[in-house]
Scaffold this motif. Structure first.
Motif, PDB file in Angstrom:
ATOM      1  N   UNK A  74      34.241  42.016  31.776  1.00 52.77           N
ATOM      2  CA  UNK A  74      34.888  41.032  32.643  1.00 52.77           C
ATOM      3  C   UNK A  74      36.389  41.052  32.458  1.00 52.77           C
ATOM      4  N   UNK A  75      37.103  40.671  33.533  1.00 49.52           N
ATOM      5  CA  UNK A  75      38.562  40.717  33.507  1.00 49.52           C
ATOM      6  C   UNK A  75      39.152  39.416  32.960  1.00 49.52           C
ATOM      7  N   UNK A  76      39.080  39.220  31.664  1.00 46.70           N
ATOM      8  CA  UNK A  76      39.845  38.144  31.038  1.00 46.70           C
ATOM      9  C   UNK A  76      41.320  38.518  31.092  1.00 46.70           C
ATOM     10  N   UNK A  77      42.194  37.561  30.800  1.00 46.34           N
ATOM     11  CA  UNK A  77      43.628  37.880  30.765  1.00 46.34           C
ATOM     12  C   UNK A  77      43.906  38.976  29.750  1.00 46.34           C
ATOM     13  N   UNK A  78      43.230  38.921  28.617  1.00 51.42           N
ATOM     14  CA  UNK A  78      43.426  39.941  27.578  1.00 51.42           C
ATOM     15  C   UNK A  78      42.958  41.301  28.065  1.00 51.42           C
ATOM     16  N   UNK A  79      41.794  41.332  28.744  1.00 50.08           N
ATOM     17  CA  UNK A  79      41.283  42.603  29.246  1.00 50.08           C
ATOM     18  C   UNK A  79      42.193  43.175  30.324  1.00 50.08           C
ATOM     19  N   UNK A  80      42.745  42.330  31.181  1.00 51.10           N
ATOM     20  CA  UNK A  80      43.690  42.815  32.188  1.00 51.10           C
ATOM     21  C   UNK A  80      44.893  43.468  31.532  1.00 51.10           C
ATOM     22  N   UNK A  81      45.425  42.844  30.482  1.00 50.33           N
ATOM     23  CA  UNK A  81      46.561  43.454  29.776  1.00 50.33           C
ATOM     24  C   UNK A  81      46.169  44.798  29.175  1.00 50.33           C
ATOM     25  N   UNK A  82      44.945  44.873  28.625  1.00 45.42           N
ATOM     26  CA  UNK A  82      44.489  46.117  28.025  1.00 45.42           C
ATOM     27  C   UNK A  82      44.358  47.217  29.070  1.00 45.42           C
ATOM     28  N   UNK A 128      50.174  55.490  53.646  1.00 48.19           N
ATOM     29  CA  UNK A 128      51.251  54.553  53.969  1.00 48.19           C
ATOM     30  C   UNK A 128      50.748  53.168  54.371  1.00 48.19           C
ATOM     31  N   UNK A 129      49.450  52.911  54.222  1.00 47.08           N
ATOM     32  CA  UNK A 129      48.898  51.595  54.559  1.00 47.08           C
ATOM     33  C   UNK A 129      49.388  50.546  53.558  1.00 47.08           C
ATOM     34  N   UNK A 130      49.924  49.420  54.019  1.00 54.34           N
ATOM     35  CA  UNK A 130      50.382  48.384  53.089  1.00 54.34           C
ATOM     36  C   UNK A 130      49.226  47.857  52.245  1.00 54.34           C
ATOM     37  N   UNK A 131      49.422  47.669  50.942  1.00 53.62           N
ATOM     38  CA  UNK A 131      48.342  47.197  50.076  1.00 53.62           C
ATOM     39  C   UNK A 131      48.117  45.699  50.207  1.00 53.62           C
ATOM     40  N   UNK A 132      46.923  45.273  49.815  1.00 53.73           N
ATOM     41  CA  UNK A 132      46.614  43.856  49.687  1.00 53.73           C
ATOM     42  C   UNK A 132      46.893  43.465  48.241  1.00 53.73           C
ATOM     43  N   UNK A 133      47.712  42.436  48.033  1.00 51.71           N
ATOM     44  CA  UNK A 133      48.153  42.079  46.688  1.00 51.71           C
ATOM     45  C   UNK A 133      47.039  41.388  45.910  1.00 51.71           C
ATOM     46  N   UNK A 134      46.524  42.093  44.904  1.00 52.25           N
ATOM     47  CA  UNK A 134      45.512  41.552  43.991  1.00 52.25           C
ATOM     48  C   UNK A 134      45.598  42.356  42.700  1.00 52.25           C
ATOM     49  N   UNK A 135      44.766  42.014  41.706  1.00 54.60           N
ATOM     50  CA  UNK A 135      44.931  42.645  40.397  1.00 54.60           C
ATOM     51  C   UNK A 135      44.807  44.168  40.448  1.00 54.60           C
ATOM     52  N   UNK A 136      43.799  44.677  41.145  1.00 52.16           N
ATOM     53  CA  UNK A 136      43.612  46.130  41.181  1.00 52.16           C
ATOM     54  C   UNK A 136      44.848  46.831  41.738  1.00 52.16           C
ATOM     55  N   UNK A 137      45.455  46.237  42.775  1.00 54.42           N
ATOM     56  CA  UNK A 137      46.677  46.823  43.318  1.00 54.42           C
ATOM     57  C   UNK A 137      47.806  46.788  42.292  1.00 54.42           C
ATOM     58  N   UNK A 138      48.005  45.659  41.639  1.00 58.28           N
ATOM     59  CA  UNK A 138      49.106  45.549  40.681  1.00 58.28           C
ATOM     60  C   UNK A 138      48.921  46.509  39.508  1.00 58.28           C
ATOM     61  N   UNK A 139      47.677  46.708  39.093  1.00 65.77           N
ATOM     62  CA  UNK A 139      47.380  47.676  38.035  1.00 65.77           C
ATOM     63  C   UNK A 139      47.810  49.078  38.448  1.00 65.77           C
ATOM     64  N   UNK A 140      47.382  49.499  39.639  1.00 64.75           N
ATOM     65  CA  UNK A 140      47.718  50.848  40.112  1.00 64.75           C
ATOM     66  C   UNK A 140      49.205  50.996  40.388  1.00 64.75           C
ATOM     67  N   UNK A 141      49.820  49.958  40.924  1.00 65.09           N
ATOM     68  CA  UNK A 141      51.253  50.006  41.211  1.00 65.09           C
ATOM     69  C   UNK A 141      52.060  50.194  39.929  1.00 65.09           C
TER      70      UNK A 141
END
Length: 298
Positions: A74-82, A128-141
């Motif tokens: 699961x994506x806890x805040x700690x797991x997201x940072x990891x 060139x499709x604009x992304x939808x802003x969510x965690x998966x996008x921010x991770x890849x960005x």
């Protein structure tokens, strides 16, 4: 050519190393477990635990595939940072290596993922499709931005936004095959969400293609030209296994079990490899039926 590979002992990396070794390239691999890596990689592979350990063996190319699995917990805040740190930190180490070398590598092919685009509904998605802003996008960005910093040192950077990787022995099918073989498979939620996918052999060929073509840089969608919805994928897999797919998993069950991470299963993007095809890349497995037929024959 000396090729430095992070994630070289993983599901995609192992096959890439086999093909590169067969083509007489020298392999430099970064692994947290060098003993295990040497057991599964081609003979003569040079394995170290740190990117910077290769400063005295200047690579001529880099392939960056490292990163903790996004779906392990699961994506806890700690797991997201990891998840972010496991991708960004090693990518920054690669950029630091480029900075320290008198002759930086000519190219870095760096992994990213279809999650870059976030939830795109039923819209067709090109690079060139604009992304939808969510965690998966921010991770890849964050991952892609770290890789692009190598351009400051004259390195050509190509980014692969990878779809679901299909082949025996790992990837997406490792988790899907057991229940489907028992006739317990089915769609997730509505099943309308798109699942961009790619056969592992084609993904490795894409990496080789981007290593070799010195005119190609920037983002590339690393998925087959015919994505399918989750419902279509489920039916195709069941058909090839000659099993029913009559047990859908309701969205509320996935949300309760996985929390925010359930978005990986319930949303998607109709992602197309526009730039790869424009550059002349030809897929060996362009359709899901062709890919599954080849995989399940094994």
């Amino acid at each position: 050519m000396r090729v430095l590979i992070t994630g070289g002992s993983g599901f995609v990396g192992r096959r890439l190393c086999e093909r590169l070794a067969k083509a007489d390239h020298s392999l430099l691999v970064v692994s947290r477990d060098p003993t295990r890596a040497r057991r599964v990689l081609p003979a003569g592979t040079d394995v170290e635990t740190s990117v910077l350990a290769f400063t005295d063996r200047a690579p001529e190319a880099i392939v960056n595939l490292a990163g903790e699995s996004i779906a392990d917990r699961r994506w806890s805040d700690e797991q997201k940072r990891r998840l972010i740190d496991s991708r960004v930190n090693i990518t920054r180490d690669l950029v630091m290596l480029c900075q320290h070398l008198e002759s930086p590598p000519a190219v870095m092919v760096s992994g990213s993922a279809m999650g870059y685009y976030g939830d795109q509904g039923e819209r067709e998605v090109a690079e060139d499709t604009p992304p939808h802003d969510e965690f998966a996008h921010r991770l890849c960005e964050s991952w892609e931005q770290a890789a692009r910093e190598a351009e400051e040192y004259g390195v050509r950077v190509a980014l692969i936004r990878i779809g679901l990787v299909l082949e025996q022995g790992g990837g997406t099918l490792a988790k899907m095959l057991p229940p489907f073989k028992l006739g317990l498979g089915g769609r997730f939620g509505s099943g309308r969400q798109f699942m961009p996918w790619v056969h592992r052999e084609d993904l490795v060929r894409i990496i080789e293609f981007l290593l070799e073509r010195d005119d190609l840089r920037g983002p590339f969608n690393g998925s087959a030209p015919h994505p399918v919805t989750n419902a279509e994928f489920s039916q195709a897999l069941a058909r090839h296994l000659r099993r029913p797919a009559m047990l859908p998993v309701p969205a509320f069950v996935l949300k309760a079990g996985f929390g925010e991470m359930s978005r990986l299963l319930l949303t998607g993007a109709d992602m197309r490899p526009a730039r790869l095809q424009a550059a002349g890349f030809e897929f060996r497995y362009p359709t899901l039926d062709e890919a599954l037929a080849a995989i399940l024959r094994q």
